[in-house]
Design an enzyme around this catalytic site. Structure first.
Site, mmCIF file in Angstrom:
data_model
loop_
_atom_site.group_PDB
_atom_site.id
_atom_site.type_symbol
_atom_site.label_atom_id
_atom_site.label_comp_id
_atom_site.label_asym_id
_atom_site.label_seq_id
_atom_site.Cartn_x
_atom_site.Cartn_y
_atom_site.Cartn_z
ATOM 1 N N LYS A 1 0.826 -1.219 0.000
ATOM 2 C CA LYS A 1 0.000 0.000 0.000
ATOM 3 C C LYS A 1 0.854 1.261 0.000
ATOM 4 O O LYS A 1 1.983 1.275 0.469
ATOM 5 C CB LYS A 1 -1.016 -0.045 1.138
ATOM 6 N N ARG B 1 -3.316 -10.209 4.646
ATOM 7 C CA ARG B 1 -3.744 -10.224 3.234
ATOM 8 C C ARG B 1 -2.603 -9.651 2.396
ATOM 9 O O ARG B 1 -2.285 -8.471 2.542
ATOM 10 C CB ARG B 1 -5.018 -9.387 3.085
HETATM 11 N N1 HH2 Z 1 -7.418 -4.013 0.527
HETATM 12 C C1 HH2 Z 1 -7.771 -3.991 -0.775
HETATM 13 C C2 HH2 Z 1 -8.851 -4.753 -1.237
HETATM 14 N N2 HH2 Z 1 -9.554 -5.536 -0.398
HETATM 15 N N3 HH2 Z 1 -9.925 -6.379 1.770
HETATM 16 C C3 HH2 Z 1 -9.599 -6.402 3.070
HETATM 17 N N4 HH2 Z 1 -10.293 -7.189 3.916
HETATM 18 N N5 HH2 Z 1 -8.558 -5.668 3.569
HETATM 19 C C4 HH2 Z 1 -7.807 -4.854 2.787
HETATM 20 O O1 HH2 Z 1 -6.897 -4.181 3.302
HETATM 21 C C5 HH2 Z 1 -8.129 -4.792 1.384
HETATM 22 C C6 HH2 Z 1 -9.221 -5.580 0.911
HETATM 23 C C7 HH2 Z 1 -6.970 -3.165 -1.719
HETATM 24 O O2 HH2 Z 1 -5.872 -3.888 -2.198
HETATM 25 P P1 HH2 Z 1 -5.849 -4.664 -3.594
HETATM 26 O O3 HH2 Z 1 -6.889 -5.725 -3.644
HETATM 27 O O4 HH2 Z 1 -4.475 -5.121 -3.867
HETATM 28 O O5 HH2 Z 1 -6.140 -3.518 -4.637
HETATM 29 P P2 HH2 Z 1 -7.443 -3.069 -5.461
HETATM 30 O O6 HH2 Z 1 -8.525 -2.745 -4.500
HETATM 31 O O7 HH2 Z 1 -6.941 -1.886 -6.233
HETATM 32 O O8 HH2 Z 1 -7.843 -4.228 -6.342
#
Ligand code: HH2
Length: 274
Positions: free
Chosen positions: A219, A255
């Site tokens: 992040k 995660r």
């Molecule tokens: N962060 C993201 C998405 N889903 N779910 C939980 N429970 N906790 C988190 O911190 C979280 C999440 C964002 O990260 P990422 O999936 O890599 O990116 P994007 O939302 O751009 O697909």
């Protein structure tokens, strides 16, 4: 339907949740697993590398993003779920009841809802009926605007109060409290300082009595902490430090995008802590 064991019996501490974003635009891996075949291979590799579960998502929630339609989200995730949800432990990262319903039918065991049941009025019932695990995450605002000017008087206690209220709501919808885990939502309407304070005072969240999920992997706050004010991602080394310190402060599920490295780091941390 046989009842599932409580989260804490099913996921030992620490457990790694591998991120499989089937999206063109996720903040750190957008486009990498956009084709179903690539996402399927990534999910299998992550479980081979030690992930306890893989989190399949078809909608980016990065700062500034708009949502996707139901049809588009289903088009992205269903082929991946058809291939792996009966074979691997799978979580579905969605706020949409219909996406969750399809995923659970195909064998997903956990619904990861970044809106904590505020996005789709039908989602709680879908989770309850399936007897699935549920992750409730805190977010201030919505992805399109959440990083504009996030403010809290006391971030840890405000996030904890929110999560407690959403947990009560989920239970009122029929979800078994034992199947719920809680996530303070690193980067979702938070400054660098808010994110760090949430980790430093993770005890305020763990004292709610449910297993805690932390997603700090890659992040932007990590890149900004390292001195780049315009960073949109964080490095692997910085992600590992965040995961290990979160684990030490009581997090159960981490995660992450880089499964092998996190499993290695957390295995060493666990040997020291245990
Ligand atoms: N962060 C993201 C998405 N889903 N779910 C939980 N429970 N906790 C988190 O911190 C979280 C999440 C964002 O990260 P990422 O999936 O890599 O990116 P994007 O939302 O751009 O697909």
């Amino acid at each position: 339907m046989t009842a599932r064991p409580p989260i804490e019996a099913h996921f030992s501490r620490p457990s790694v949740m591998g991120v499989v974003n089937v999206t063109p635009d996720s903040f750190s891996d957008g486009g990498v697993h956009e084709r179903a075949g690539d996402a399927i291979a990534a999910a299998r590799r992550m479980v081979d590398e030690g992930a306890a579960i893989v989190d399949v998502g078809g909608e980016s929630t990065r700062p500034g993003s708009d949502g996707v339609t139901l049809d588009e989200e289903l088009r992205r995730v269903v082929p991946v779920l058809e291939a792996v949800a009966g074979e691997l432990p799978v979580s579905i990262d969605t706020a949409k009841a219909e996406v969750a319903r399809r995923a659970l039918e195909l064998g997903a065991e956990l619904v990861n809802d970044v809106t904590a049941l505020r996005g789709d009025a039908a989602l709680g019932e879908v989770v309850a009926e399936a007897g699935a695990y549920l992750c409730l995450m805190h977010m201030q605002g919505e992805p399109r605007t959440m990083q504009a000017d996030p403010r809290y008087d006391d971030v840890s206690s405000e996030v904890a109060a929110f999560l407690e209220e959403r947990m009560r709501f989920a239970v009122s919808q029929g979800v078994d409290e034992q199947l719920i885990c809680l996530d303070p939502g690193i980067g979702f309407g938070k400054t660098v300082e808010h994110n760090i304070e949430l980790l430093r005072r993770l005890d305020v969240i763990t004292s709610l009595g449910r297993p805690v999920v932390i997603g700090f992997s890659r992040k932007r706050s990590l890149g900004r902490l390292l001195g780049d004010p315009d960073a949109t991602t964080g490095s692997l080394a910085a992600s590992l430090a965040a995961a290990v310190t979160a684990y030490e402060r009581g997090a159960t599920i981490l995660r992450v995008h880089d499964v092998r490295e996190h499993v290695e780091a957390l295995t060493v941390a666990r040997a020291v802590v245990a």
